[in-house]
Every structure is written in structure tokens, then in C-alpha cells.
Design a protein around this motif. Structure first.
Motif, PDB file in Angstrom:
ATOM      1  N   TYR A  51       0.839  -1.205   0.000  1.00 10.42           N
ATOM      2  CA  TYR A  51       0.000   0.000   0.000  1.00 10.42           C
ATOM      3  C   TYR A  51       0.875   1.257   0.000  1.00 10.42           C
ATOM      4  N   LEU A  56      -0.436   5.111  -0.992  1.00  7.40           N
ATOM      5  CA  LEU A  56      -1.600   5.256  -0.120  1.00  7.40           C
ATOM      6  C   LEU A  56      -1.153   5.536   1.313  1.00  7.40           C
ATOM      7  N   ASN A  57      -1.944   6.340   2.013  1.00  7.18           N
ATOM      8  CA  ASN A  57      -1.601   6.711   3.389  1.00  7.18           C
ATOM      9  C   ASN A  57      -1.988   5.642   4.402  1.00  7.18           C
ATOM     10  N   ASN A  60      -5.182   0.255   2.963  1.00  8.56           N
ATOM     11  CA  ASN A  60      -6.451  -0.148   2.361  1.00  8.56           C
ATOM     12  C   ASN A  60      -6.792   0.820   1.234  1.00  8.56           C
ATOM     13  N   PHE A  61      -7.742   0.401   0.396  1.00  4.93           N
ATOM     14  CA  PHE A  61      -8.278   1.277  -0.640  1.00  4.93           C
ATOM     15  C   PHE A  61      -9.579   1.897  -0.140  1.00  4.93           C
ATOM     16  N   ASN A  62      -9.948   3.029  -0.716  1.00  3.34           N
ATOM     17  CA  ASN A  62     -11.225   3.646  -0.360  1.00  3.34           C
ATOM     18  C   ASN A  62     -12.401   2.929  -1.011  1.00  3.34           C
ATOM     19  N   SER A  63     -12.139   2.248  -2.119  1.00  3.71           N
ATOM     20  CA  SER A  63     -13.213   1.563  -2.832  1.00  3.71           C
ATOM     21  C   SER A  63     -12.613   0.501  -3.740  1.00  3.71           C
ATOM     22  N   ASP A  66     -11.066   2.103  -6.808  1.00  2.00           N
ATOM     23  CA  ASP A  66      -9.689   2.565  -6.612  1.00  2.00           C
ATOM     24  C   ASP A  66      -8.701   1.417  -6.816  1.00  2.00           C
ATOM     25  N   ILE A  94     -10.515  -2.896   1.757  1.00  2.00           N
ATOM     26  CA  ILE A  94     -11.129  -1.602   1.470  1.00  2.00           C
ATOM     27  C   ILE A  94     -11.667  -1.022   2.777  1.00  2.00           C
ATOM     28  N   TYR A  95     -11.668   0.288   2.847  1.00  2.00           N
ATOM     29  CA  TYR A  95     -12.154   0.982   4.040  1.00  2.00           C
ATOM     30  C   TYR A  95     -13.675   0.919   4.062  1.00  2.00           C
ATOM     31  N   ASN A 268     -12.797  -1.882  10.627  1.00  2.00           N
ATOM     32  CA  ASN A 268     -13.355  -0.970   9.616  1.00  2.00           C
ATOM     33  C   ASN A 268     -12.802  -1.208   8.218  1.00  2.00           C
ATOM     34  N   THR A 269     -12.320  -2.417   7.972  1.00  2.00           N
ATOM     35  CA  THR A 269     -11.911  -2.781   6.620  1.00  2.00           C
ATOM     36  C   THR A 269     -12.497  -4.144   6.269  1.00  2.00           C
TER      37      THR A 269
END
Length: 387
Positions: A51, A56-57, A60-63, A66, A94-95, A268-269
Motif C-alpha cells: 500500500y 496510499l496513506n 487499504n483502498f477507499n473503494s 480505486d 477496502i475501508y 473498519n476494513t
């Protein structure tokens, strides 16, 4: 001077006429290089370092979109020797946050509340969950989004019970969040009906969740919410005594995910996978499934097509391979092979969606048993060659 212009014209002419052959040579070289690259199947799960490499910060990906956008470059960089017809199944996170409380109301249903409803006034309790939701909507008509109501109430389900459950108000609707009883806190080693801190809650709540859902057919990835209590400084004056420096019990919502054997805090992922295919050296997201025929598949082809191609069907059932010798009386020509694969895939995936793709590996006999492949796609309800 004339000679200079003459030679210059010859040079330019040679340069111009050389462009097209050179392009052809480059195309031929690129094609040859691509043909020499490996054809294989990649299965990989991204690491935290991956990642970072993708810029990426967070790990995970936002979607999913992505991921589809960024992963082709990742595959090209990390698997440069894989060429056309290769596939890659990449697993990533993913988030996907779930709603928790932003504000809290602690309320115990009173006799007056029960008496205000003809369905509950006689026995001063609820006996149907719909009654609870009707009460909440009438009692708290103007809640802010993500308000948690920690509700204590009487409920009759064959015997009287006192429950304390959470009701989280999100986007105009209440969702019930199960809480813990006094007995359950005691079972977890607590003197009072709360935990000392969130770390203790994270450690002990999985134990009670496993007990709560022991009769439910859980699957890995199932997420369950729970409301728990901590004894903390009453910064929001939840107890209504006018002080924000004393301590009282606050309720919180937390989610746990089942990993196949136990519960653990949900981070949360969500784990997702995408299939990519390599077409002309470029990785693109695709839904291709690679499948190798098993013994039962040859038997299905044999029994299904016996009345149509008696000799070839009998032969494939007996030897578990397709005879592809054109001189043989049991010859499976290309159109017959496609028909056979339709039988296999319709049996394997009768409800496959339009556009689903398969690369089928099957045993073929051409004087010796070898593996061959057919690339198929489902269009208009039929499996056809995927060009």
C-alpha cells in the motif's frame, strides 16, 4: 550545390520509406517478447508495504474502483515476465466503516410510558419488538444522526425480563444493538455492569459474543454489533445532575467480526478480491475463472452427448480425454469441443451471469495425452469462444 540537395533528397527519402518497415519490426519484436513471457496464475494478498508503494496513506483502498485503477500498474511492476493469458487474483482491504454513536441518551422506560400505549398499559411491559421501535419514535422524534439510546425496559417472552439494549439512530431509522445483562458482566469477571477500559472490553467481549451466537450458523466474515459500558468522566452530563466532572456509566457501540473460530474487533476494513487478466501485455480487471476439468466433468459430457456423438462421447467417458486426431473415428472437432464445454459449464455454473469468462483446461489425445485450453465467455445464454 545541386549535388547537396540531391543527396539530401535521397537521404530523406530513405528515412521516410524506412519508417513503416521499422514499425513492423518493432511490432514483431514486441509480439515475440510477449509470446516468450510466462503464462501463469498469480494469487497474492497485499501487504502494508505494498500500500505504501502504491502511494496510499493507509493499508487499504477507499473503494473497489480505486483498487481496479491502481493494481494494474502494481502487477506490471511486480510481475514483468507474465504475458498474455496470465491471470492474477489479488486480495486487498477496502475501508468500510460501520456507524457508531456520536451522542448518547440513557433512558429507562417508566410506568407512565407503558400506560400511554394501550398495547403495553395492562402489564407495564413490551411483548413485541415493534412496540419498542414505536415507543422510541414517539419518545425521541428529533434525534441527531448517530444518537445511541441506551434503553432499559421490561419485556415478556413467556416470562418477564429486564433488558438493557442499545438503539442506534442512523439516517432516520433505529437499529437494535444488543447489550449485556448484569449476569453476563459478572460472568466475565466484572463486579459492576461495566468494563474498566476499552482494551478490557476488546479482550472479553469476543467470549460473550461466541456464547450469544452459539446456535447461529456463523460464517467467517460475519460482523456483529454489541453495546458495552465503561465507567468514565461524565463530560456530556448524561446522568443529568448538572456536573461534567463526576463519573458515570457510558454506553458504546462496537463491531466484531467472526474469523471462522472466534470473534475479533472489526477494524473498519473488508477483505476483497479482484481477478485480473493479461491481454496483450496489459493487466485489466476481469472475471475470468480458470478451471481444469475433473473426472466427473468428462463423465457428464459423455452421458449428455451420447445420443449426439456416440463414438466420441463413449471414448471421452472411458479415457477421460478428448481425441483431437482428425483421422480418428472419435474425433472431437473445434465446434464439438465448444459444445462439450457448454455442457460442463452449464452443469458447473447453471446461473452464470452474462459476460462471465472461463479458461478451461482439458485433457486432449493427439497421439499422447496433453493439456489444451479453451477461453470461453457467456453471451446471450451460450458459452462461445472468447476472442
Amino acid at each position: 550545390m545541386k549535388n547537396i540537395f540531391y543527396y539530401l533528397a535521397i537521404f530523406l527519402g530513405l528515412a521516410l520509406t524506412s519508417c513503416e518497415p521499422m514499425e513492423d519490426i518493432h511490432d514483431e519484436v514486441n509480439s515475440k517478447l510477449d509470446n516468450e513471457r510466462a503464462v501463469g496464475d498469480i494469487t497474492y494478498t497485499l501487504t502494508e508495504d505494498d500500500y505504501d508503494d502504491l502511494g496510499l496513506n493507509f493499508p487499504n483502498f477507499n473503494s473497489v474502483d480505486d483498487a481496479k485503477s491502481l493494481l494494474p500498474e502494481f502487477l506490471a511492476d511486480n510481475y514483468p515476465n507474465y504475458g498474455s493469458k496470465s491471470s492474477a487474483n489479488i486480495t486487498f482491504d477496502i475501508y468500510a466503516p460501520l456507524p457508531t454513536e456520536r451522542s448518547l441518551i440513557v433512558y429507562e422506560v417508566t410506568t407512565e410510558d407503558y400506560d400511554a400505549n394501550e398495547e403495553t398499559e395492562r402489564f407495564d411491559n413490551f411483548d413485541d419488538e415493534d412496540q419498542i421501535f414505536d415507543f422510541l419514535e414517539g419518545k425521541f422524534p428529533d434525534l441527531e444522526n448517530r444518537t445511541l439510546v441506551s434503553l432499559t425496559y421490561e419485556f415478556y417472552d413467556g416470562r418477564p425480563n429486564t433488558f438493557n439494549n442499545g438503539f442506534l439512530f442512523v439516517d432516520g431509522e433505529f437499529t437494535m444493538i444488543p447489550g449485556l445483562s448484569d449476569e453476563e458482566y459478572n460472568l466475565l469477571g466484572e463486579r459492576f455492569s461495566n468494563f474498566s477500559n476499552e482494551d478490557e472490553a476488546d479482550e472479553k467481549l469476543p467470549l460473550i459474543l461466541k456464547e450469544k451466537y452459539k446456535f447461529e450458523n456463523l460464517e467467517a466474515g460475519d460482523i456483529k454489533p454489541i453495546m458495552f459500558k465503561l465507567f468514565v468522566t461524565d463530560e456530556d452530563d448524561v446522568d443529568g445532575d448538572g456536573s461534567t466532572t463526576d463519573r458515570t456509566t457510558y454506553s458504546y457501540v462496537k463491531y466484531f467480526v467472526y474469523n471462522g473460530s472466534s470473534f475479533e474487533p472489526y477494524g473498519n476494513t473488508l477483505s476483497q478480491s479482484i481477478q485480473f487478466g493479461n491481454i496483450d501485455g496489459v493487466w485489466i480487471p476481469d472475471n475470468t475463472i480458470r478451471y481444469t476439468l475433473a473426472g466427473s466433468d468428462y463423465s457428464v459430457v459423455s452421458s449428455t452427448l451420447m445420443d449426439v456423438y456416440a463414438g466420441p462421447a463413449n471414448n471421452v467417458g472411458r479415457f477421460q480425454s478428448f481425441d483431437v486426431r482428425s483421422s480418428s473415428s472419435n474425433y472431437w472437432n473445434p465446434s464439438m469441443l465448444i459444445e462439450a464445454m457448454n455442457v460442463v459449464l452449464d452443469n458447473l455454473m447453471p446461473n452464470a451471469e452474462e459476460g462471465q469468462q472461463y479458461v478451461i483446461t482439458f485433457a486432449a489425445y493427439n497421439g499422447a495425452v496433453v493439456n489444451q485450453e479453451l477461453s470461453l465467455i457467456k453471451l446471450n445464454g451460450e458459452w462461445i469462444i472468447n476472442e
